[in-house]
Design an enzyme around this catalytic site. Structure first.
Site, PDB file in Angstrom:
ATOM      1  N   GLU A  93      41.660 -23.793  35.642  1.00 31.71           N
ATOM      2  CA  GLU A  93      42.895 -23.233  36.210  1.00 31.71           C
ATOM      3  C   GLU A  93      42.454 -22.444  37.434  1.00 31.71           C
ATOM      4  OE1 GLU A  93      45.791 -23.929  34.994  1.00 31.71           O
ATOM      5  OE2 GLU A  93      45.102 -24.888  33.167  1.00 31.71           O
ATOM      6  N   CYS A  98      48.209 -16.176  39.842  1.00 29.42           N
ATOM      7  CA  CYS A  98      47.958 -17.548  40.293  1.00 29.42           C
ATOM      8  C   CYS A  98      49.272 -18.264  40.565  1.00 29.42           C
ATOM      9  CB  CYS A  98      47.155 -18.281  39.233  1.00 29.42           C
ATOM     10  SG  CYS A  98      47.864 -18.106  37.595  1.00 29.42           S
TER      11      CYS A  98
HETATM   12  P1  NAP Z   1      36.115 -15.767  40.147  1.00 29.69           P
HETATM   13  O1  NAP Z   1      35.260 -14.943  41.033  1.00 29.69           O
HETATM   14  O2  NAP Z   1      35.930 -17.239  40.143  1.00 29.69           O
HETATM   15  O3  NAP Z   1      35.916 -15.174  38.688  1.00 29.69           O
HETATM   16  C1  NAP Z   1      36.584 -15.693  37.586  1.00 29.69           C
HETATM   17  C2  NAP Z   1      35.740 -15.554  36.349  1.00 29.69           C
HETATM   18  O4  NAP Z   1      34.554 -16.333  36.476  1.00 29.69           O
HETATM   19  C3  NAP Z   1      35.276 -14.140  36.072  1.00 29.69           C
HETATM   20  O5  NAP Z   1      35.278 -13.921  34.683  1.00 29.69           O
HETATM   21  C4  NAP Z   1      33.839 -14.131  36.600  1.00 29.69           C
HETATM   22  O6  NAP Z   1      33.027 -13.195  35.959  1.00 29.69           O
HETATM   23  C5  NAP Z   1      33.424 -15.528  36.216  1.00 29.69           C
HETATM   24  N1  NAP Z   1      32.321 -16.059  36.999  1.00 29.69           N
HETATM   25  C6  NAP Z   1      32.066 -15.868  38.302  1.00 29.69           C
HETATM   26  N2  NAP Z   1      30.969 -16.584  38.657  1.00 29.69           N
HETATM   27  C7  NAP Z   1      30.553 -17.236  37.546  1.00 29.69           C
HETATM   28  C8  NAP Z   1      29.472 -18.120  37.254  1.00 29.69           C
HETATM   29  N3  NAP Z   1      28.623 -18.509  38.193  1.00 29.69           N
HETATM   30  N4  NAP Z   1      29.338 -18.584  35.993  1.00 29.69           N
HETATM   31  C9  NAP Z   1      30.201 -18.226  35.034  1.00 29.69           C
HETATM   32  N5  NAP Z   1      31.239 -17.381  35.237  1.00 29.69           N
HETATM   33  C10 NAP Z   1      31.412 -16.903  36.484  1.00 29.69           C
HETATM   34  O7  NAP Z   1      37.649 -15.559  40.437  1.00 29.69           O
HETATM   35  P2  NAP Z   1      38.421 -14.204  40.733  1.00 29.69           P
HETATM   36  O8  NAP Z   1      38.273 -13.909  42.162  1.00 29.69           O
HETATM   37  O9  NAP Z   1      38.059 -13.174  39.734  1.00 29.69           O
HETATM   38  O10 NAP Z   1      39.912 -14.651  40.374  1.00 29.69           O
HETATM   39  C11 NAP Z   1      40.878 -14.906  41.321  1.00 29.69           C
HETATM   40  C12 NAP Z   1      41.135 -16.387  41.405  1.00 29.69           C
HETATM   41  O11 NAP Z   1      41.540 -16.881  40.145  1.00 29.69           O
HETATM   42  C13 NAP Z   1      42.264 -16.709  42.337  1.00 29.69           C
HETATM   43  O12 NAP Z   1      41.878 -17.735  43.194  1.00 29.69           O
HETATM   44  C14 NAP Z   1      43.395 -17.167  41.434  1.00 29.69           C
HETATM   45  O13 NAP Z   1      44.260 -18.107  42.008  1.00 29.69           O
HETATM   46  C15 NAP Z   1      42.665 -17.733  40.288  1.00 29.69           C
HETATM   47  N6  NAP Z   1      43.501 -17.660  39.095  1.00 29.69           N
HETATM   48  C16 NAP Z   1      44.018 -18.808  38.593  1.00 29.69           C
HETATM   49  C17 NAP Z   1      44.814 -18.781  37.461  1.00 29.69           C
HETATM   50  C18 NAP Z   1      45.392 -20.039  36.895  1.00 29.69           C
HETATM   51  O14 NAP Z   1      45.866 -19.998  35.775  1.00 29.69           O
HETATM   52  N7  NAP Z   1      45.400 -21.130  37.603  1.00 29.69           N
HETATM   53  C19 NAP Z   1      45.088 -17.568  36.837  1.00 29.69           C
HETATM   54  C20 NAP Z   1      44.544 -16.409  37.388  1.00 29.69           C
HETATM   55  C21 NAP Z   1      43.751 -16.463  38.514  1.00 29.69           C
HETATM   56  P3  NAP Z   1      32.684 -11.762  36.628  1.00 29.69           P
HETATM   57  O15 NAP Z   1      33.968 -11.055  36.771  1.00 29.69           O
HETATM   58  O16 NAP Z   1      31.772 -11.146  35.634  1.00 29.69           O
HETATM   59  O17 NAP Z   1      32.048 -12.076  37.954  1.00 29.69           O
END
Ligand code: NAP
Length: 524
Positions: free
Chosen positions: A257, A296
């Site tokens: 997602e 999102c």
């Molecule tokens: P992110 O940086 O990708 O982080 C999301 C999750 O992934 C966090 O728990 C993060 O942990 C973890 N993570 C990061 N790097 C990782 C790796 N290499 N291996 C495993 N896990 C890893 O995203 P964000 O900036 O927090 O979130 C915002 C984005 O999420 C936006 O683009 C939004 O559109 C999207 N989103 C989508 C939905 C949906 O349902 N489609 C819902 C909500 C948000 P840490 O925090 O510990 O780094």
């Protein structure tokens, strides 16, 4: 003094070693807590979940698994006030934002508890009608879903620490798989408290639920063919996880997602002051500002007929001017900060990019002093409306998600141009159509449907009852193609398919019907 958050693995709470990450209050930048997962044995955590939690859940019927979900929903609902305070402090939520997250969590758990009660004593999901295979009615095939025998790892984004964790958990537990869940670190305090409350219920079978508070270390390297990764977050993180060589080699099941450039479309028939016009304005304003636009499903692109563009701009600017940005500990504040310093940097840079070749109608990238926040502190940004009068398929607005209270208003001259521009978003979670013209609505809904996981329609018949498009419904699919990650969650039993193997069982009809509790067809 800041608190140490812990992980819950192998049935016990464990603090990590090594350099911790600090969680802050995004309104004041005060440190609230710290956490680390250094030294946690993820190989053992995966084995414990698979070997203890999996068999324990699979031994239960759907109705028994539903009882667990009910207990977890109650634990969240009972602690609502305490959790709201955490959302305000650690996620920059207003009271209303925090309730949206927390009630979404308990509501989704309860929805799946009800569904499980209806599925009753079975442990296997029957998929549609059986298939006669030969001249004799005895030779027969039936598709069924059985739980996978691995572990489901859930990785969540920072914006919904309660709902994101609970919605994935509800579906997975009902399907019969154990879970290792990981919230985003920056806003993990809410998920950590909920996990404490859930463990205290005593309702969770040993090994069925583990909680990782911080980095995932080598966790994903231990997943294999019976395991699942359900990831919510940024598209680029998802792409790097999907590319893990052992995921491709062992066909590890992955659901993503990710980002989305959700559109709100105003029909040419809608005149200012009508019910549908008012619904459109109310929902667009809500979607731009709820959770400071960090949803999102938030509206990023607003399409209005060219001859209504100025009226829509004026009406939205007026509504956005009423938003009070600041520290949500002050209950007069109606929009809090974004969650982290990095988010603030990205949102500001994103606004500047979106504004290239366009005009900022209100807001912008400049620093904002939040009401009731210490001078110069906090990750505040103004609600920002950009007007792009000459949008192109390759304009930044159709290419990049700015994850904050920011949307771009664009005109369309005809339905063909509108559909092309909406599709230019590359695949989204939800878009909405506001119109009382059935022919327009049908053409647009069918035209945008292949690019979305969900489409909402609002018209005067639904005045006062419309549910804003950004509210994810457990009975309907959540996910979307392309940029949105290509995933599917929720949607009642549909979401359970990720955690279950669909298998066709072929043979003697009476035996198969008895085995899966299928009501006998009197004709056979
Ligand atoms: P992110 O940086 O990708 O982080 C999301 C999750 O992934 C966090 O728990 C993060 O942990 C973890 N993570 C990061 N790097 C990782 C790796 N290499 N291996 C495993 N896990 C890893 O995203 P964000 O900036 O927090 O979130 C915002 C984005 O999420 C936006 O683009 C939004 O559109 C999207 N989103 C989508 C939905 C949906 O349902 N489609 C819902 C909500 C948000 P840490 O925090 O510990 O780094």
């Amino acid at each position: 003094m800041s608190t140490v958050l812990r992980s819950y693995v192998q049935g016990k709470w464990q603090a990590g070693s090594g350099t911790p990450q600090t969680l802050v209050n995004p309104s004041t930048e005060e440190a609230l807590a710290e956490t680390s997962t250094g030294g946690i044995d993820f190989k053992a955590a995966v084995a414990f979940a698979r070997e203890k939690g999996g068999p324990a859940l699979r031994a239960l019927s759907f109705a028994q698994r539903a009882e667990i979900l009910k207990a977890l929903a109650k634990a969240v609902a009972d602690a609502r006030e305490e959790l709201i305070a955490i959302g305000i402090a650690n996620a920059g939520n207003t009271r209303s934002d925090a309730k949206f997250d927390i009630d979404g969590a308990s509501g989704t758990l309860l929805y799946y508890a009800d569904l499980g009660a209806k599925l009753g004593d079975a442990k296997v999901l029957v998929d549609g009608e059986g298939v006669p295979l030969g001249r004799s009615a005895r030779l027969f095939g039936q598709h069924v879903y059985v739980p996978r025998q691995g572990v489901a790892v859930h990785i969540n984004a920072f914006n919904f620490p309660a709902w994101g964790m609970a919605e994935k958990l509800a579906v997975t537990f009902l399907a019969g798989m154990p879970v290792i869940t990981k919230p985003a670190t920056a806003t993990a305090q809410m998920a950590h408290r909920i996990m404490e409350l859930w463990v205290a219920t005593g309702a969770i079978p040993e090994g069925a639920l583990s909680f990782v508070c911080g980095g995932v270390g080598d966790l994903l390297s231990h997943l294999g063919a019976q395991d699942v990764l359900a990831f919510t977050g940024a598209g680029h993180t998802a792409a790097s996880l999907r590319a893990l060589p052992h995921f491709a080699r062992d066909s590890v099941h992955v659901n993503v997602e990710a980002d989305s450039l959700n559109a709100a479309i105003l029909g040419p028939d809608v005149s200012p002051g009508s019910e549908t016009w008012n619904t459109f304005l109310a929902e667009v304003t809500r979607e731009m500002t709820q959770k400071t636009g960090q949803k999102c499903t938030a509206v990023r692109r607003i399409f209005a007929p060219a001859n209504r563009l100025d009226e829509v701009r004026e009406a939205l600017v007026e509504r956005l001017a009423a938003v009070k940005v600041g520290n949500p500990a002050d209950d007069k504040v109606t929009m809090g900060p974004v969650a982290t310093a990095a988010q603030l940097r990205d949102v500001r840079a994103g606004i500047e990019k979106l504004a290239e070749g366009a005009q900022i109608a209100t807001g912008g990238a400049m620093p904002v002093n939040g009401q009731s926040a210490p001078e110069g502190k906090g990750f505040f940004v103004a609600p920002t409306l950009i007007v792009n009068k000459t949008p192109r398929v390759d304009s930044p607005v159709n290419q990049m998600e700015v994850f904050g209270p920011v949307a771009t208003l664009m005109p369309y001259a005809d339905n063909g141009t509108l559909l092309t521009l909406v599709a230019a978003g590359g695949g989204g979670l939800v878009s909405s159509v506001y119109s009382d013209d059935r022919a327009f609505t049908q053409e647009v809904v069918l035209g945008i449907a292949p690019h979305h996981g969900r489409v909402t329609i609002a018209n005067e018949k639904l005045a006062g009852q419309s549910i804003s498009p950004g509210t994810v419904m457990p009975g309907l699919l959540h996910g979307g193609p392309g940029r949105a990650g290509g995933g599917e969650e929720l949607g009642g039993t549909r979401g359970m398919a990720l955690y279950m193997q669909r298998v066709a069982v072929q043979g003697h009809r009476a035996l198969i019907e008895q085995m899966f509790g299928i009501k006998k067809d009197p004709a056979s």
